[in-house]
Structures are given as structure tokens and as C-alpha cells.
Scaffold this motif. Structure first.
Motif, PDB file in Angstrom:
ATOM      1  N   LEU A 170      -7.358  -2.775  -9.389  1.00  0.00           N
ATOM      2  CA  LEU A 170      -6.565  -2.473  -8.203  1.00  0.00           C
ATOM      3  C   LEU A 170      -7.485  -2.213  -7.017  1.00  0.00           C
ATOM      4  O   LEU A 170      -8.475  -1.482  -7.131  1.00  0.00           O
ATOM      5  N   GLU A 222      -1.844 -10.166  -7.730  1.00  0.00           N
ATOM      6  CA  GLU A 222      -0.527  -9.615  -7.395  1.00  0.00           C
ATOM      7  C   GLU A 222      -0.655  -8.608  -6.265  1.00  0.00           C
ATOM      8  O   GLU A 222      -1.581  -7.800  -6.250  1.00  0.00           O
ATOM      9  N   TYR A 277      -3.440  -4.354  -3.864  1.00  0.00           N
ATOM     10  CA  TYR A 277      -3.353  -5.626  -4.583  1.00  0.00           C
ATOM     11  C   TYR A 277      -4.255  -5.570  -5.813  1.00  0.00           C
ATOM     12  O   TYR A 277      -5.209  -4.788  -5.880  1.00  0.00           O
ATOM     13  N   GLU A 278      -3.942  -6.399  -6.796  1.00  0.00           N
ATOM     14  CA  GLU A 278      -4.770  -6.528  -7.999  1.00  0.00           C
ATOM     15  C   GLU A 278      -5.470  -7.874  -7.975  1.00  0.00           C
ATOM     16  O   GLU A 278      -4.889  -8.875  -7.548  1.00  0.00           O
ATOM     17  N   GLU A 281       0.641   1.525 -11.263  1.00  0.00           N
ATOM     18  CA  GLU A 281       1.821   1.860 -10.462  1.00  0.00           C
ATOM     19  C   GLU A 281       1.367   2.829  -9.387  1.00  0.00           C
ATOM     20  O   GLU A 281       0.543   3.716  -9.647  1.00  0.00           O
ATOM     21  N   LYS A 285       0.822  -5.291  -4.721  1.00  0.00           N
ATOM     22  CA  LYS A 285       1.563  -4.161  -5.278  1.00  0.00           C
ATOM     23  C   LYS A 285       2.395  -3.410  -4.239  1.00  0.00           C
ATOM     24  O   LYS A 285       3.283  -2.656  -4.596  1.00  0.00           O
TER      25      LYS A 285
END
Length: 717
Positions: free
Chosen positions: A393, A368, A381-382, A416, A370
Motif C-alpha cells: 500500500l 488497485e 493505492y496498491e 483496509e 483504494k
């Protein structure tokens, strides 16, 4: 088939060894796992927009209170009580709240409050409220608000756009056959909705789906007297599919244009995105064969096709899942996600469609993106770079292409990032850790613990569990999770239950608390004396393109090979009873379960298959044709995977379970299989769940798992 996976992900779990005396009940395993037996956490954790401060809620004297903390004050102090919020509401003549409403502090400078069905914006500087969306509008079907204050919604099948005072009817021909502003292509290709506002919120791209050419399929409503038929549109493999176009509505001149996406009509229009200046719309156009994708650019004002920026082809299939992402500080460059090199990675392009460079690379998956930091120079990004069963992350510098890991510890991290990109809230867990929250200062590399959850199962007797790999027939490392019976006696033989899925977009085994599962059912089985194994065969997610595509045109074959490797491992353990083994799977896992029971009839004594595909001719075109091609193109593959015609090979006990209103895997699959079993004088067991679609949810879920447990208890012990 992502929608099929929901119930499956709730099944994978992991536990820890304990010496306490309590036993899990089925209610504990299936219901209390979400309440009294769930790990504690910092509720509603989020950053305060534009700051490095964070907010969360906790109960004080049985009342929800917002607390605020920072790197300098990680203990947190009260920030907002219900009485304080109601004071602010009263000054704006807004209705007082009885309980703390949902509030988002992290998306814009205003606090976004959902109260009494309305959406309000509170400006903490001017201490004023603005009604963003009235409850009447917010409650409309498919309602979506733009940043300019317009709200799109559906009413009587047609698309409307309201400015908060008056509503404009955008379309006039909407029916059950002509569907507007809704998810299309059966929710494949990452599609989750049907409306896409421009960046300035003044133009709306929307889907129009003509499904008049798709055959009606009956779903019976059993709650009325007499029962009545409710038709749905269900495009089966090889049959006619719906035809989709994309319209653009301009709120300023109230005009609609349709993008000239061309022919053939049975193509897939996926991953809609706007250019930063809102002049263009980008669509990843995929052919029905799903082996050729073209990223196309269209003029949003005229609908004209501008050009194809680039193409992707694959001898098996291409599956675009994420729209283009333009750089924050350069509207002439964008990022594209692709697994063209065998793994999902990030690629930097210019606006003309020329590849500048590949930003990430390696035998691991970007999971993903972010977002950017405040400068736009760095992208978070993860990914699975550390391990296929963890998530961390990272941040990559767009210019240099150099990446840096932000989170640490072998675990699954959920993060987050603050508006600036300087601070990260990191919630993570592992099979041994029920949950930790850290605050990370990115540039300094400093980490401070904000919260540590206690083990909610510390007072329970649990079986030892472990994650490991076995070598599959093709040489792949196949992940397994093994649960040993409570108080294992290695000199005795114990019955075995194996759970699997084995299809795309699903991964059952992750190194996080309880494997990310929503229940403790595996541990409950371990208390009953079972050895339990969970396995991620080939075809599963996050292991690269070759691992997933190995099932192309003959789904089930590689999964059965990997299951045989697991069976060999299990039989080699001194405490397993090879004569009393059971197999369980749902949806794609249900297909795999029936497939294995028919083609390896002497391995498992009993099996349960829920919501199972038993004949791929009856499954939806978008998913099936990706992995199997059409029945016309691959008759041998469809014949080999038609389990109905193989039911005479069944030797063990088989329980089939299906939701009576299943509109994903149609109950016709199970009915056809049962009819053929009766014709061939083969005994099978059959359980329906009235009122449920593909997943059995709510209180009936406990009933389902009691049914499955009882079946294995009766046949394996």
C-alpha cells in the motif's frame, strides 16, 4: 478471459520445510485446505465508519461475537452479541436471528445488516431500524439499490425500478435477444454488471444489449429426459457481435433517454462513470479492433454527445479496465488509469480532458486504487513497486505527486483504510508466514501487531519450495516456483510435473501463503515423490505491457519459448528425471499445454489439458480479437494456432478434460480435436464432467485432481 482464470489461481502454491510426520491426503489438499488446514485470521475485519476503531468476529462458547479494538486497545473487547442484536431487533418489531447475520460497519454511519433475505439499516445513535430492501426485492435478478432508496432489478427480461412501495417498468421489449441491465461484452474490459446509479441515487445508467444478430450456440441439458438443448449467444472471433447502447432512467420524471454513442454499432462501451454533479456520463468507447479508445462525455438529461476528452491508441491493443475517478475535493479534476507508458499508472486530468500530470511512474504496476483520505488531498493505492510478486500500500499526494509506502515486509498485503485515512488494517502473508494483521497509524508511521496465524501445516511432511527467476530467451526474468519431493534423495532421479497458464490477467506466483492458492495439491504431489514447477511465462499479468503483448497475433509462441527455458533449467538439476516429465494447464493453460505437446513432442511424456482452447476461430470475439485480431486480418496466426490440424504430431500421452456444460471454452474445441485424432489414428484420453461449466467446482473438484494425479502416476512413475 478473467472468468477462465478462477480455477487457475487456485492451483498456485508454496509451502515450508518441516520435519513432522503427517502426510496430506487428497481430501486435505482439496477440501480441508478451506477449513481445518486454512490459516486462522481475524474474521470479518473492518473499520467502524468514521472512527479509527476496528471490528472483527470470533467464536465465544460456540457463538459468533463482534469485538472492537483500537490502537490504544488492540486486544479488543466484546462489542455485539447475538442476544444484544436480537434485543435491538425486537424493539423495532424485527424477527430475531438464530445466528449472527452479516453486518457491514464500514460503509456508512448506519450498520447495514442482511437478515432473512432483507437488508436493514440500524442507526446506533437513535437506536432505530430502517428496512432498506425487502427480501422480495433483494431476491430479484440483478437487484441493485441506490443511496436514495430506489432498487433496480430485472423481471421477465425487463428493467424495473422500485421506490419500496411501487415498481415502475422501465423497459418493455426485453427478451432473450434484447438484454437489459446486465453485464455486456462477455465480461471483458472490467465490466461486471449492467446498472450504474448516479451519486444522488436518482438516475440510473443501464446497458441495453441487442444480441439478435449473434448466432445461437447449443448447450445440452443432460439432466432432463430426454436431454434438451439450451441455446446461448456466443459471438465467435470474426463473426457478428452484439450491439450495445446505454440508457439513463430518471426516477423523478420517469423518463428514459439513450446516450447517442454513434456508430459503428459493433463498438465496445466500457467503464461507465457519473460526473460528481450527475449531469454527465463518461464512457470509454473502444473500437472493435481494440486499438483506439476515446473517453467520451454525454449529457445525462438529453443523451447528447458532448465531446471526446482524450484518446488512446496502440499498435497492438488498448484495454480500458477502470472508470474515471473524480477527486473528492475538486469536481473539476479526475484520475485515469492507463498503461500507455508500458506500465499501469495514474494520470491526473482536468474535466476538459487536459492532462495535468502523471501521478505515478516506474517499471511497476498500480494494481488497485483504494480511495482518498478525508481531506481528499491524498490517494491510497496498491502496487508492485517493490516486486512483481508482492503487493504493498502506498499513498500519493495529488498536488505534489509524491508517494509514500505505508506497508512493509516482503509479502502480499491486503489493506483496509479508515474513513479519515489515518489508520490502516494490514493483513499480509508470505510463503513463510501464514498470516499477520497489523494496525498502522499512517502519519506517525507506527505499527502494532493485532494477530499472528499459526502454521496450519506444522505437523505435516512437506517438500521444500522456493521462488526464483530464470532468464527467458528474450532476456526477461521468468518467475518459477519449485517444489522438491519430501525427503529428497539428490542422488536419485524424480519425475517432474510442470503447471502453467501463461495468459493475460493471471499471475500464478506471488510471495504469499500458499501462493494465494486454494489447495495444497503441489505439496501433495511432492509427497508422492514428484518435483513440481509452477511458471509464469510471458503473457502473464502484472509484468508490464510489453511482457503481456509479446504474444500478439501468435499466442503460444512466446509461452513455448519460456517453457523451453524452464525445461533446460529442470534438466540441469541432478535429481530430475528428464525422461518422465508431465505438463498440466487449464483454459489458456490448456491451450498452451496442447500447443507445446504438438510442437515440442519429445519433451513431456504425459500431459493434461483442461477446458483447452484448441482452435481460436471457436473462441469469443472480445478476448480473441484483442490478442489475435480477426481471422480475416490474421489468417496465418489462426492457422498456426489451430491445434486440431496438428494433432498428428502428438507423441506423448494426452488427457483432455472438459466440463460438459462449458459456456466459456466450448466443448466443441475438445470434440473437434478428438475427432481429428480418431481420423488420424492418434490415441488421446478424454474425460468429461457433466453438470459443470468451465470450472469443475464443489465435491467433484477432488475427483478432478485425483484423476489428474492418477494419470501422472500411471504415466510418469
Amino acid at each position: 478471459m478473467k472468468k477462465l482464470v478462477l480455477s487457475l489461481l487456485l492451483l498456485s502454491g508454496a509451502g515450508i520445510v518441516n520435519g513432522q510426520q503427517k502426510n496430506l491426503s487428497m481430501l486435505d489438499a482439496m477440501s480441508n485446505v478451506r477449513t481445518t488446514l486454512a490459516p486462522a485470521k481475524l474474521e470479518n475485519l473492518q473499520f467502524l465508519y468514521g472512527t479509527e476503531e476496528y471490528l472483527y468476529t470470533k467464536k465465544v462458547n460456540n457463538e459468533t461475537v463482534w469485538f472492537k479494538g483500537s490502537a490504544a486497545d488492540q486486544e479488543g473487547k466484546p462489542f455485539l452479541t447475538l442476544s444484544q442484536l436480537n434485543q435491538k431487533l425486537s424493539t423495532a418489531n424485527q424477527k430475531a436471528q438464530k445466528i449472527m447475520p452479516a453486518i457491514r460497519f464500514n460503509q456508512e454511519k448506519n450498520w447495514i445488516i442482511t437478515a432473512n433475505g432483507s437488508t436493514l439499516a440500524f442507526n446506533p445513535v437513535s437506536n432505530t431500524f430502517t428496512v432498506i430492501t425487502e427480501s422480495q426485492l433483494a431476491g430479484k435478478d440483478k437487484a441493485e439499490r441506490s443511496v436514495a432508496g430506489y432498487t433496480a432489478y430485472l423481471e421477465n427480461y425487463n428493467l424495473f425500478v422500485s421506490d419500496g412501495k411501487t415498481a415502475k417498468q422501465v423497459t418493455n421489449d426485453g427478451t432473450g435477444n434484447i438484454v437489459y441491465a446486465s453485464s455486456v461484452h462477455r465480461d471483458e474490459f472490467g465490466i461486471k454488471k449492467g446498472t450504474y446509479w448516479s451519486n444522488d441515487g436518482k438516475q440510473l445508467a443501464f446497458y441495453r444489449m441487442d444480441q439478435s444478430m449473434v448466432a445461437d450456440y447449443p448447450i445440452i441439458d443432460w439432466t432432463s429426459r430426454p436431454a434438451k438443448n439450451v441455446n446461448i449467444k456466443y459471438p465467435m472471433a470474426g463473426d457478428k457481435i452484439h450491439e450495445v447502447t446505454v440508457g439513463v432512467y430518471n426516477t423523478q420524471n420517469q423518463a428514459v433517454v439513450y446516450l447517442k454513442t454513434g456508430v459503428p454499432a459493433d463498438q465496445y462501451l466500457t467503464n461507465i462513470a457519473w460526473s460528481p454533479d450527475d449531469k454527465f456520463v463518461y464512457i470509454a468507447v473502444l473500437n472493435r479492433g481494440q486499438n483506439h479508445m476515446e473517453l467520451k462525455q454525454f449529457n445525462a438529461q438529453t443523451g447528447n454527445y458532448i465531446k471526446t476528452l482524450f484518446e488512446e491508441r496502440d499498435d497492438k491493443y488498448v484495454e480500458p479496465l477502470v472508470p474515471v475517478l473524480f477527486l473528492k475535493n475538486d469536481p473539476k479534476q479526475f484520475i485515469w488509469q492507463s498503461n500507455r507508458d508500458g506500465w499501469n499508472h495514474l494520470y491526473l486530468y482536468n474535466a476538459q480532458g487536459k492532462l495535468i500530470k502523471q501521478l505515478t511512474k516506474g517499471k511497476w504496476e498500480v494494481l488497485e486504487v483504494k480511495g482518498f483520505d478525508a481531506s481528499g488531498d491524498n490517494l491510497f493505492y496498491e502496487s508492485t513497486e517493490e516486486s512483481p510478486i508482492t503487493k504493498n500500500l502506498y499513498v500519493v499526494n495529488i498536488k505534489s505527486g509524491k508517494s509514500k509506502r505505508i506497508t512493509s515486509g516482503f509479502a502480499v498485503h491486503k489493506t483496509e483504510i479508515s474513513t479519515s485515512g489515518n489508520t490502516v488494517l494490514d493483513y499480509f502473508s508470505s510463503t513463510k508466514n501464514p498470516g499477520t494483521v497489523d494496525l498502522i497509524e499512517v502519519k506517525k508511521g507506527l505499527k502494532k501487531q493485532l494477530f499472528q496465524a499459526e502454521d496450519p501445516l506444522k505437523d505435516y511432511k512437506l517438500g521444500e519450495s522456493s521462488i526464483f527467476t530464470i532468464k527467458g530467451k528474450a532476456g526477461d526474468a521468468i518467475y518459477c516456483n519449485l517444489f522438491k519431493p519430501v525427503n529428497l534423495d539428490s542422488t536419485k532421479k524424480h519425475p517432474v510435473i510442470v503447471y502453467w497458464y501463461g495468459g493475460s490477467h493471471a499471475q500464478l506466483i506471488r510471495d504469499q501463503w500458499n501462493g494465494g492458492a486454494g489447495n495444497y495439491w503441489f505439496q501433495y504431489l511432492a509427497e508422492q515423490g514428484f518435483v513440481v514447477m509452477v511458471i509464469d511465462t510471458r503473457g502473464s499479468d502484472n509484468r508490464g505491457k510489453a511482457f503481456e503483448q509479446s504474444m500478439f497475433r501468435r499466442v503460444g509462441d512466446v509461452q513455448m519459448e519460456d517453457m523451453m527455458s524452464a525445461v533446460t533449467y529442470l534438466k540441469g538439476l541432478p535429481y530430475t528425471d528428464a525422461e518422465n516429465m508431465g505438463l498440466f494447464g487449464w483454459s489458456f493453460g490448456g491451450f498452451n499445454t496442447v500447443d507445446f505437446m504438438l510442437n515440442h513432442p519429445d519433451v513431456f511424456k504425459a500431459a493434461v489439458a483442461g477446458g483447452a482452447v484448441t482452435n481460436w476461430n471457436f473462441y469469443e470475439a472480445m478476448y480473441t480479437e484483442r490478442y489475435m485480431d480477426t481471422p480475416q486480418e490474421n489468417p496465418e496466426g489462426y492457422a498456426a494456432t489451430n491445434l486440431t490440424n496438428q494433432i498428428q504430431k502428438l507423441k506423448g500421452k494426452l488427457l483432455l478434460i472438459h466440463g460438459l456444460q462449458d459456456n466459456v471454452v466450448l466443448q466443441q474445441h475438445t470434440v473437434e480435436l478428438v475427432k481429428k485424432a480418431v481420423d488420424d489414428n492418434i490415441q488421446v484420453d478424454y474425460m468429461i464432467y457433466p453438470g459443470h461449466e468451465h470450472n469443475v467446482i464443489g465435491k467433484d473438484r477432488t475427483h478432478l485432481y485425483q484423476k489428474v494425479t492418477d494419470y501422472f502416476m500411471q504415466n510418469l512413475k
